[in-house]
Design a protein around this motif. Structure first.
Motif, PDB file in Angstrom:
ATOM      1  N   UNK A 177      33.242 -26.001 -28.070  1.00 18.38           N
ATOM      2  CA  UNK A 177      32.245 -26.705 -28.866  1.00 18.38           C
ATOM      3  C   UNK A 177      30.862 -26.595 -28.217  1.00 18.38           C
ATOM      4  N   UNK A 178      30.802 -26.797 -26.906  1.00 16.57           N
ATOM      5  CA  UNK A 178      29.528 -26.733 -26.185  1.00 16.57           C
ATOM      6  C   UNK A 178      28.923 -25.330 -26.224  1.00 16.57           C
ATOM      7  N   UNK A 179      29.762 -24.316 -26.094  1.00 20.46           N
ATOM      8  CA  UNK A 179      29.253 -22.948 -26.125  1.00 20.46           C
ATOM      9  C   UNK A 179      28.791 -22.552 -27.520  1.00 20.46           C
ATOM     10  N   UNK A 180      29.430 -23.093 -28.554  1.00 20.39           N
ATOM     11  CA  UNK A 180      28.936 -22.866 -29.915  1.00 20.39           C
ATOM     12  C   UNK A 180      27.547 -23.468 -30.066  1.00 20.39           C
ATOM     13  N   UNK A 181      27.363 -24.692 -29.569  1.00 22.00           N
ATOM     14  CA  UNK A 181      26.057 -25.342 -29.656  1.00 22.00           C
ATOM     15  C   UNK A 181      25.004 -24.572 -28.861  1.00 22.00           C
ATOM     16  N   UNK A 182      25.391 -24.073 -27.694  1.00 23.06           N
ATOM     17  CA  UNK A 182      24.450 -23.296 -26.882  1.00 23.06           C
ATOM     18  C   UNK A 182      24.055 -22.018 -27.607  1.00 23.06           C
ATOM     19  N   UNK A 183      25.024 -21.366 -28.237  1.00 21.45           N
ATOM     20  CA  UNK A 183      24.723 -20.151 -29.001  1.00 21.45           C
ATOM     21  C   UNK A 183      23.779 -20.441 -30.153  1.00 21.45           C
ATOM     22  N   UNK A 184      24.021 -21.530 -30.863  1.00 17.45           N
ATOM     23  CA  UNK A 184      23.161 -21.858 -31.999  1.00 17.45           C
ATOM     24  C   UNK A 184      21.735 -22.157 -31.533  1.00 17.45           C
TER      25      UNK A 184
ATOM     26  N   UNK B   6      25.434 -28.108 -36.269  1.00 17.36           N
ATOM     27  CA  UNK B   6      24.184 -27.675 -35.643  1.00 17.36           C
ATOM     28  C   UNK B   6      23.136 -27.344 -36.698  1.00 17.36           C
ATOM     29  N   UNK B   7      23.568 -26.810 -37.835  1.00 16.01           N
ATOM     30  CA  UNK B   7      22.639 -26.488 -38.910  1.00 16.01           C
ATOM     31  C   UNK B   7      22.004 -27.752 -39.499  1.00 16.01           C
ATOM     32  N   UNK B   8      22.717 -28.872 -39.436  1.00 17.55           N
ATOM     33  CA  UNK B   8      22.211 -30.110 -40.013  1.00 17.55           C
ATOM     34  C   UNK B   8      21.250 -30.854 -39.093  1.00 17.55           C
ATOM     35  N   UNK B   9      21.311 -30.594 -37.801  1.00 20.68           N
ATOM     36  CA  UNK B   9      20.513 -31.325 -36.823  1.00 20.68           C
ATOM     37  C   UNK B   9      19.145 -30.699 -36.618  1.00 20.68           C
ATOM     38  N   UNK B  10      18.217 -31.525 -36.144  1.00 16.87           N
ATOM     39  CA  UNK B  10      16.950 -31.018 -35.637  1.00 16.87           C
ATOM     40  C   UNK B  10      17.124 -30.730 -34.151  1.00 16.87           C
ATOM     41  N   UNK B  11      16.465 -29.691 -33.651  1.00 11.81           N
ATOM     42  CA  UNK B  11      16.674 -29.284 -32.262  1.00 11.81           C
ATOM     43  C   UNK B  11      15.359 -29.230 -31.490  1.00 11.81           C
TER      44      UNK B  11
ATOM     45  N   UNK C 220      17.315 -24.616 -16.994  1.00 13.71           N
ATOM     46  CA  UNK C 220      15.898 -24.315 -16.788  1.00 13.71           C
ATOM     47  C   UNK C 220      15.076 -24.412 -18.069  1.00 13.71           C
ATOM     48  N   UNK C 221      15.752 -24.659 -19.206  1.00 15.57           N
ATOM     49  CA  UNK C 221      15.049 -24.731 -20.486  1.00 15.57           C
ATOM     50  C   UNK C 221      15.209 -26.132 -21.075  1.00 15.57           C
ATOM     51  N   UNK C 222      14.098 -26.719 -21.527  1.00 17.17           N
ATOM     52  CA  UNK C 222      14.136 -28.093 -22.041  1.00 17.17           C
ATOM     53  C   UNK C 222      15.055 -28.229 -23.240  1.00 17.17           C
ATOM     54  N   UNK C 223      15.081 -27.224 -24.105  1.00 13.96           N
ATOM     55  CA  UNK C 223      15.896 -27.300 -25.306  1.00 13.96           C
ATOM     56  C   UNK C 223      17.381 -27.113 -25.062  1.00 13.96           C
ATOM     57  N   UNK C 224      17.736 -26.516 -23.930  1.00 11.02           N
ATOM     58  CA  UNK C 224      19.140 -26.229 -23.634  1.00 11.02           C
ATOM     59  C   UNK C 224      19.687 -27.061 -22.479  1.00 11.02           C
ATOM     60  N   UNK C 225      18.824 -27.868 -21.867  1.00 16.83           N
ATOM     61  CA  UNK C 225      19.198 -28.550 -20.627  1.00 16.83           C
ATOM     62  C   UNK C 225      20.391 -29.478 -20.799  1.00 16.83           C
ATOM     63  N   UNK C 226      20.394 -30.261 -21.869  1.00 14.68           N
ATOM     64  CA  UNK C 226      21.489 -31.214 -22.068  1.00 14.68           C
ATOM     65  C   UNK C 226      22.821 -30.484 -22.246  1.00 14.68           C
ATOM     66  N   UNK C 227      22.819 -29.422 -23.034  1.00 13.45           N
ATOM     67  CA  UNK C 227      24.048 -28.648 -23.232  1.00 13.45           C
ATOM     68  C   UNK C 227      24.508 -28.007 -21.933  1.00 13.45           C
ATOM     69  N   UNK C 228      23.560 -27.469 -21.145  1.00 13.79           N
ATOM     70  CA  UNK C 228      23.905 -26.869 -19.861  1.00 13.79           C
ATOM     71  C   UNK C 228      24.512 -27.866 -18.906  1.00 13.79           C
ATOM     72  N   UNK C 229      23.970 -29.087 -18.901  1.00 12.44           N
ATOM     73  CA  UNK C 229      24.499 -30.127 -18.014  1.00 12.44           C
ATOM     74  C   UNK C 229      25.932 -30.481 -18.389  1.00 12.44           C
TER      75      UNK C 229
END
Length: 378
Positions: A343-350, A184-189, A296-305
């Motif tokens: 893994x998904x919850x780690x990404x959501x937290x980050x 997650x640190x290496x990616x752009x978000x 409900x958030x554009x930045x988190x929508x994919x992870x939530x789905x």
């Protein structure tokens, strides 16, 4: 033997290293982080397969197999053990399963060492400027994989003692979570809104709840209590069956035995299973609510789905292990689903904590541009 084992681990690691090197990705380091994460996920899945096929003692010594680097060289010893006890812990098939698991683990170790070396070199070369190449986290990964290897050895030498095997599982998942954080640190978000930022603490709570549930699931698996309740939603025809919590949750004891060395009573297995099953509903409800908020958030929508999809699949595979009498493939999928949820919850937290904060019209434009330029993430 140790040199031969090291060569085997290096040969397995050369495959993902080569694929990373020849890829078109400009950022090879980022690519290698995600490739290492993928192989670690595969290792966890194969570890579940090893455990569920009773192959954990397929080679009863460590790190080799009867003092050899592969089961071919140890064939005489393995065949003798299988002939003496055809359904015992040592067979030709189980020996190969156990050693393949060890080869994969060594390959992950090689990849993590490679990440650490690259990070240190880039950090020194950039004169401590490039933040993404700070070597502290990769170095911590190296120390952690050494600890994981130690528990892997103790798993064998202590004859599958449940608490050791459970800790080994939890350390493997922690390693996966750490690699996900590094990735997650290496990616752009995509930027998140104030609503997304407000999910930082709820996301942390969700991850902690999942860790507790995974620990309970590991305790079920290592105590072979998956079929202690073979009906649902009741257990032995009642909501609260006869249970022995004291013996079931005594941590330091041998497999199948109480702390006093007696055989573990069945009500103890029932207690282990029932607690895991009951707490699952708490985790499912909370993670589903968290995913709904993330949508409900554009930045988190994919992870939530993806969280909603995986939590539904996890429920289905969990119930299927009961109704279908614990089929191996579904049991392995259930273990993999838990790893994927983590893994998904780690990404959501980050993302909730460190993704850029969106503000106004300019932010909406940046969200669209980020969606076009960002590498695929979860």
């Amino acid at each position: 033997m140790l040199i031969q084992l090291a060569i085997m681990g290096l040969l397995v690691a050369l495959i993902p290293l080569t694929l990373t090197w020849v890829s078109n990705d400009v950022n090879k380091y980022r690519k290698l982080v995600w490739v290492t994460l993928f192989l670690t996920f595969d290792l966890i899945m194969f570890g579940a397969f090893t455990r569920l096929t009773d192959s954990g003692l397929g080679c009863p010594d460590w790190p080799g197999c009867y003092g050899h680097s592969n089961p071919l060289l140890a064939h005489e010893h393995i065949s003798a053990a299988q002939e003496a006890m055809p359904t015992g812990p040592v067979t030709v098939a189980k020996a190969w399963i156990e050693m393949i698991h060890r080869y994969l683990a060594m390959a992950v170790g090689v990849l993590i060492i490679t990440l650490m070396v690259i990070a240190w070199r880039r950090w020194i070369k950039s004169r401590h400027i490039e933040i993404k190449f700070r070597p502290w986290f990769p170095s911590a990964l190296f120390l952690f994989v050494c600890l994981q290897g130690a528990f892997g050895a103790w798993t064998v030498t202590m004859k599958l003692q449940p608490i050791i095997v459970t800790i080994h599982l939890l350390l493997g998942l922690t390693l996966l979570a750490m690699l996900a954080w590094l990735g997650a640190q290496q990616n752009e978000h995509v930027p998140v809104s104030a609503l997304g930022r407000a999910l930082a603490w709820p996301a942390l709570i969700g991850m902690l709840l999942l860790v507790v549930q995974i620990a309970l699931g590991g305790w079920v698996s290592t105590n072979y209590a998956a079929l202690a309740c073979n009906d649902f939603p009741l257990c032995h025809g009642t909501v609260i069956p006869q249970m022995d919590f004291e013996n079931g949750f005594t941590l330091w004891r041998h497999l199948g035995k109480t702390a006093d060395g007696e055989y573990l009573p069945f009500p103890a297995l029932t207690a282990i299973h029932w607690v895991h099953r009951s707490f699952a509903f708490v985790v499912i409800a909370y993670v589903a609510w968290l995913a709904h908020k993330a949508l409900k958030d554009a930045g988190l929508r994919k992870t939530g789905r993806w969280l909603l999809i995986v939590i539904a699949l996890q429920l289905v595979t969990g119930l299927s292990t009961i109704y279908l009498n614990w089929p191996l493939a579904i049991a392995v999928m259930h273990n993999g689903g838990a790893a994927l949820l983590l893994l998904l919850l780690v990404m959501l937290n980050y993302k909730a904590r460190y993704a850029p904060l969106a503000e106004g019209k300019t932010a909406r434009i940046s969200v669209l541009r980020a969606g076009e330029n960002t590498a695929p993430t979860i």
